[in-house]
Design a protein around this motif. Structure first.
Motif, PDB file in Angstrom:
ATOM      1  N   THR A 191       0.472   7.598  11.283  1.00 57.84           N
ATOM      2  CA  THR A 191       0.278   6.736  10.114  1.00 57.84           C
ATOM      3  C   THR A 191       1.023   5.423  10.274  1.00 57.84           C
ATOM      4  N   HIS A 192       2.277   5.487  10.746  1.00 61.68           N
ATOM      5  CA  HIS A 192       3.053   4.267  10.980  1.00 61.68           C
ATOM      6  C   HIS A 192       2.346   3.373  11.997  1.00 61.68           C
ATOM      7  N   ALA A 193       1.824   3.960  13.061  1.00 63.07           N
ATOM      8  CA  ALA A 193       1.137   3.180  14.099  1.00 63.07           C
ATOM      9  C   ALA A 193      -0.148   2.546  13.561  1.00 63.07           C
ATOM     10  N   GLU A 194      -0.905   3.301  12.764  1.00 58.65           N
ATOM     11  CA  GLU A 194      -2.149   2.772  12.198  1.00 58.65           C
ATOM     12  C   GLU A 194      -1.889   1.562  11.306  1.00 58.65           C
ATOM     13  N   VAL A 245       0.856  -1.180   0.000  1.00 59.43           N
ATOM     14  CA  VAL A 245       0.000   0.000   0.000  1.00 59.43           C
ATOM     15  C   VAL A 245       0.894   1.231   0.000  1.00 59.43           C
ATOM     16  N   THR A 246       0.597   2.187  -0.893  1.00 56.63           N
ATOM     17  CA  THR A 246       1.294   3.466  -0.900  1.00 56.63           C
ATOM     18  C   THR A 246       0.269   4.554  -0.634  1.00 56.63           C
ATOM     19  N   ILE A 247       0.536   5.386   0.370  1.00 58.09           N
ATOM     20  CA  ILE A 247      -0.382   6.461   0.719  1.00 58.09           C
ATOM     21  C   ILE A 247       0.345   7.799   0.630  1.00 58.09           C
ATOM     22  N   PHE A 248      -0.412   8.871   0.536  1.00 61.08           N
ATOM     23  CA  PHE A 248       0.150  10.217   0.542  1.00 61.08           C
ATOM     24  C   PHE A 248      -0.218  10.874   1.863  1.00 61.08           C
ATOM     25  N   VAL A 249       0.786  11.357   2.583  1.00 60.67           N
ATOM     26  CA  VAL A 249       0.571  12.065   3.845  1.00 60.67           C
ATOM     27  C   VAL A 249       0.813  13.538   3.569  1.00 60.67           C
ATOM     28  N   ASP A 250      -0.230  14.345   3.693  1.00 61.58           N
ATOM     29  CA  ASP A 250      -0.195  15.766   3.350  1.00 61.58           C
ATOM     30  C   ASP A 250       0.536  16.571   4.414  1.00 61.58           C
ATOM     31  N   ALA A 253       5.971  15.228  11.516  1.00 64.47           N
ATOM     32  CA  ALA A 253       6.507  14.096  12.288  1.00 64.47           C
ATOM     33  C   ALA A 253       5.397  13.396  13.060  1.00 64.47           C
ATOM     34  N   THR A 254       4.509  14.163  13.661  1.00 60.77           N
ATOM     35  CA  THR A 254       3.381  13.585  14.396  1.00 60.77           C
ATOM     36  C   THR A 254       2.467  12.812  13.453  1.00 60.77           C
ATOM     37  N   GLN A 255       2.197  13.381  12.289  1.00 60.53           N
ATOM     38  CA  GLN A 255       1.325  12.740  11.306  1.00 60.53           C
ATOM     39  C   GLN A 255       1.938  11.419  10.813  1.00 60.53           C
ATOM     40  N   LEU A 256       3.242  11.423  10.536  1.00 59.46           N
ATOM     41  CA  LEU A 256       3.902  10.190  10.091  1.00 59.46           C
ATOM     42  C   LEU A 256       3.909   9.135  11.192  1.00 59.46           C
ATOM     43  N   TYR A 291       6.666  -0.770   7.499  1.00 55.64           N
ATOM     44  CA  TYR A 291       7.167   0.334   6.689  1.00 55.64           C
ATOM     45  C   TYR A 291       8.186  -0.190   5.677  1.00 55.64           C
ATOM     46  N   VAL A 292       8.073   0.289   4.415  1.00 56.58           N
ATOM     47  CA  VAL A 292       8.995  -0.124   3.367  1.00 56.58           C
ATOM     48  C   VAL A 292       9.819   1.060   2.874  1.00 56.58           C
ATOM     49  N   ASP A 293       9.158   2.151   2.500  1.00 53.34           N
ATOM     50  CA  ASP A 293       9.867   3.268   1.888  1.00 53.34           C
ATOM     51  C   ASP A 293       9.054   4.550   2.040  1.00 53.34           C
ATOM     52  N   MET A 294       9.774   5.671   1.951  1.00 56.77           N
ATOM     53  CA  MET A 294       9.113   6.978   2.014  1.00 56.77           C
ATOM     54  C   MET A 294       9.830   7.909   1.054  1.00 56.77           C
TER      55      MET A 294
END
Length: 96
Positions: A63-66, A41-46, A57-60, A74-77
């Motif tokens: 997202t990682h926790a979810e 899954v690849t998502i976009f974090v605004d 940093a908080t948003q990432l 986690y694979v790549d960013m």
């Protein structure tokens, strides 16, 4: 040049800019790709929420926790920059 050609060119530029603004401030887009061997899954974090970059940093972390709770790792960013400004990150997770 014909005035209609210039008007069409101007209209295309305005619509293109308006579309990119709407996409930038839309809710996070999600693109999902499934393969036979793994679920990826690849998502976009605004990063532009409220024009503040500090919350990234908080948003990432959220997202990682979810996705970790759903069994993904986690694979790549990859950062997405537009005109030298950080717009967000594309984050890829893989099913464990």
């Amino acid at each position: 040049m014909k005035p209609s050609f210039l008007a069409s060119l101007l209209l295309a530029a305005v619509l293109g800019a308006g579309g990119s603004i709407l996409l930038t401030h839309a809710s996070p887009a999600q693109a999902q790709t499934s393969t036979a061997s793994t679920d990826t899954v690849t998502i976009f974090v605004d990063a532009t929420f409220g024009f503040r970059k500090k919350h990234m940093a908080t948003q990432l972390t959220k997202t990682h926790a979810e996705y970790a709770a759903r069994g993904y790792r986690y694979v790549d960013m990859a950062p997405y920059n537009e005109n030298g400004d950080l717009v967000g990150f594309f984050v890829t997770y893989s099913k464990q």
